[in-house]
Design an enzyme around this catalytic site. Structure first.
Site, PDB file in Angstrom:
ATOM      1  N   ARG A 150     -29.065   7.476   7.231  1.00  0.00           N
ATOM      2  CA  ARG A 150     -27.935   6.728   7.764  1.00  0.00           C
ATOM      3  C   ARG A 150     -28.476   5.681   8.734  1.00  0.00           C
ATOM      4  O   ARG A 150     -29.555   5.859   9.315  1.00  0.00           O
ATOM      5  CB  ARG A 150     -26.970   7.651   8.513  1.00  0.00           C
ATOM      6  N   LYS A 174     -26.301  13.932  11.821  1.00  0.00           N
ATOM      7  CA  LYS A 174     -24.995  14.171  12.430  1.00  0.00           C
ATOM      8  C   LYS A 174     -24.966  15.545  13.085  1.00  0.00           C
ATOM      9  O   LYS A 174     -25.571  16.491  12.598  1.00  0.00           O
ATOM     10  CB  LYS A 174     -23.901  14.095  11.355  1.00  0.00           C
ATOM     11  N   HIS A 249     -24.905   1.521   4.380  1.00  0.00           N
ATOM     12  CA  HIS A 249     -24.449   2.792   3.807  1.00  0.00           C
ATOM     13  C   HIS A 249     -24.492   2.772   2.287  1.00  0.00           C
ATOM     14  O   HIS A 249     -24.649   3.831   1.658  1.00  0.00           O
ATOM     15  CB  HIS A 249     -23.031   3.105   4.286  1.00  0.00           C
ATOM     16  N   ARG A 252     -27.687   4.100   1.115  1.00  0.00           N
ATOM     17  CA  ARG A 252     -27.668   5.570   1.111  1.00  0.00           C
ATOM     18  C   ARG A 252     -26.983   6.092  -0.159  1.00  0.00           C
ATOM     19  O   ARG A 252     -27.457   7.041  -0.786  1.00  0.00           O
ATOM     20  CB  ARG A 252     -26.943   6.047   2.369  1.00  0.00           C
ATOM     21  N   HIS A 275     -26.117  16.672   4.279  1.00  0.00           N
ATOM     22  CA  HIS A 275     -24.689  16.995   4.223  1.00  0.00           C
ATOM     23  C   HIS A 275     -24.441  18.427   4.692  1.00  0.00           C
ATOM     24  O   HIS A 275     -25.221  19.328   4.392  1.00  0.00           O
ATOM     25  CB  HIS A 275     -24.158  16.856   2.790  1.00  0.00           C
ATOM     26  N   TYR A 284     -21.035  11.831  -5.267  1.00  0.00           N
ATOM     27  CA  TYR A 284     -22.065  11.006  -5.893  1.00  0.00           C
ATOM     28  C   TYR A 284     -22.323  11.392  -7.348  1.00  0.00           C
ATOM     29  O   TYR A 284     -23.136  10.762  -8.012  1.00  0.00           O
ATOM     30  CB  TYR A 284     -23.383  11.110  -5.112  1.00  0.00           C
TER      31      TYR A 284
END
Length: 304
Positions: A150, A174, A249, A252, A275, A284
């Site tokens: 990211r 994250k 993004h 990514r 994730h 995806y």
């Protein structure tokens, strides 16, 4: 309507708790600003009522007023901000329940595929990376397009996170979760060159891997600007991408699609993307037009 200063005065402790909580949780500066703006609007809608007394009706009423001006995606982003706000209050014992968790998100276009570059375009766009600090800019593109980082993760990357001896990168993702990414040999090589040509930081204590011309950590906005300039130049020579909204993004997205098109197990893709849930990775698993054509060409329809 209450002004921003009225809100800050009435809900000073709650706002401070939210700001500290977001920073501690690893939210990017851009997300913190956006969420704080949404929460200011929400608090204004309470008409000076105590936050802990607000319920599901208050949250829904506010979201409905927002939805009249914007779509489902904006409503869901606002709901996420309010959920995070109450989560921070509960964490700091300023509230006992999260009424925003009782509100369902709006259904958006679930079948809408993420925008991404095909493998050939992803390869070609690298030749458009330039600038005075070529190795730095190329390393940034490779990390997003071929490692799936990211933009915030690129921004937070420190010199110590690059483990060149074993060709790996420690990524602070994250929620302040660490993830080690094995690097392709070419990415390791470019990162080594970028490290050698790294701009001397203004402060001796600066640990940033990517440093700006002024000797400070390269900001998210600066990284986005570098990418935007590359995409703009690439689109001029490739008209078929003129209407495609490309961004950091989207690189990514391209990385995730590249892995899945090469039959990498989705559980591995989940880990590489950082994730929390495999459901996020599932977006995806779209099928492109070429895959559809290949599938249909395998069907033998008899002559009639």
């Amino acid at each position: 309507m209450n002004t921003k200063y009225d809100i800050e005065d009435m809900y000073a402790e709650q706002i401070q708790a939210f700001q500290v909580w977001m920073k501690q949780s690893g939210y990017t500066e851009a997300t913190r600003k956006e969420y704080l703006r949404e929460v200011y609007d929400y608090l204004s809608s309470l008409d000076e009522a105590p936050v802990q007394q607000a319920g599901k009706l208050n949250v829904v009423s506010f979201l409905v007023s927002k939805q009249e001006k914007a779509g489902d995606r904006t409503r869901n982003r606002t709901l996420s901000a309010i959920r995070s706000f109450y989560a921070s209050l509960i964490d700091f014992e300023l509230a006992t329940r999260n009424p925003a968790m009782e509100v369902k998100k709006s259904k958006t276009e679930k079948n809408k595929n993420p925008v991404y570059l095909e493998e050939q375009d992803l390869q070609k766009v690298l030749h458009y990376v330039g600038g005075r600090f070529l190795e730095r800019n190329l390393a940034i593109f490779l990390l997003m397009g071929y490692c799936g980082l990211r933009v915030g993760e690129v921004h937070r990357m420190n010199i110590s996170h690059f483990k060149k001896e074993r060709g790996a990168l420690e990524v602070l993702g994250k929620g302040r979760k660490w993830n080690e990414i094995p690097l392709p040999a070419m990415v390791t090589e470019v990162l080594m060159r970028a490290a050698e040509e790294r701009i001397s930081p203004f402060s001796a204590k600066e640990e940033a891997f990517f440093v700006s011309q002024k000797g400070r950590r390269l900001s998210i906005r600066q990284i986005q600007k570098i990418a935007a300039q590359v995409f703009e130049a690439y689109k001029l020579d490739h008209p078929h991408l003129t209407d495609m909204k490309l961004s950091c993004h989207k690189l990514r997205h391209s990385f995730a699609t590249l892995l899945l098109n090469n039959n990498v197990d989705i559980r591995v893709v989940k880990e590489l993307m950082g994730h929390a849930s495999i459901e996020t990775t599932m977006i995806y698993t779209h099928i492109n037009d070429e895959q559809k054509r290949n599938a249909m060409s395998a069907i033998k329809v008899p002559k009639i």
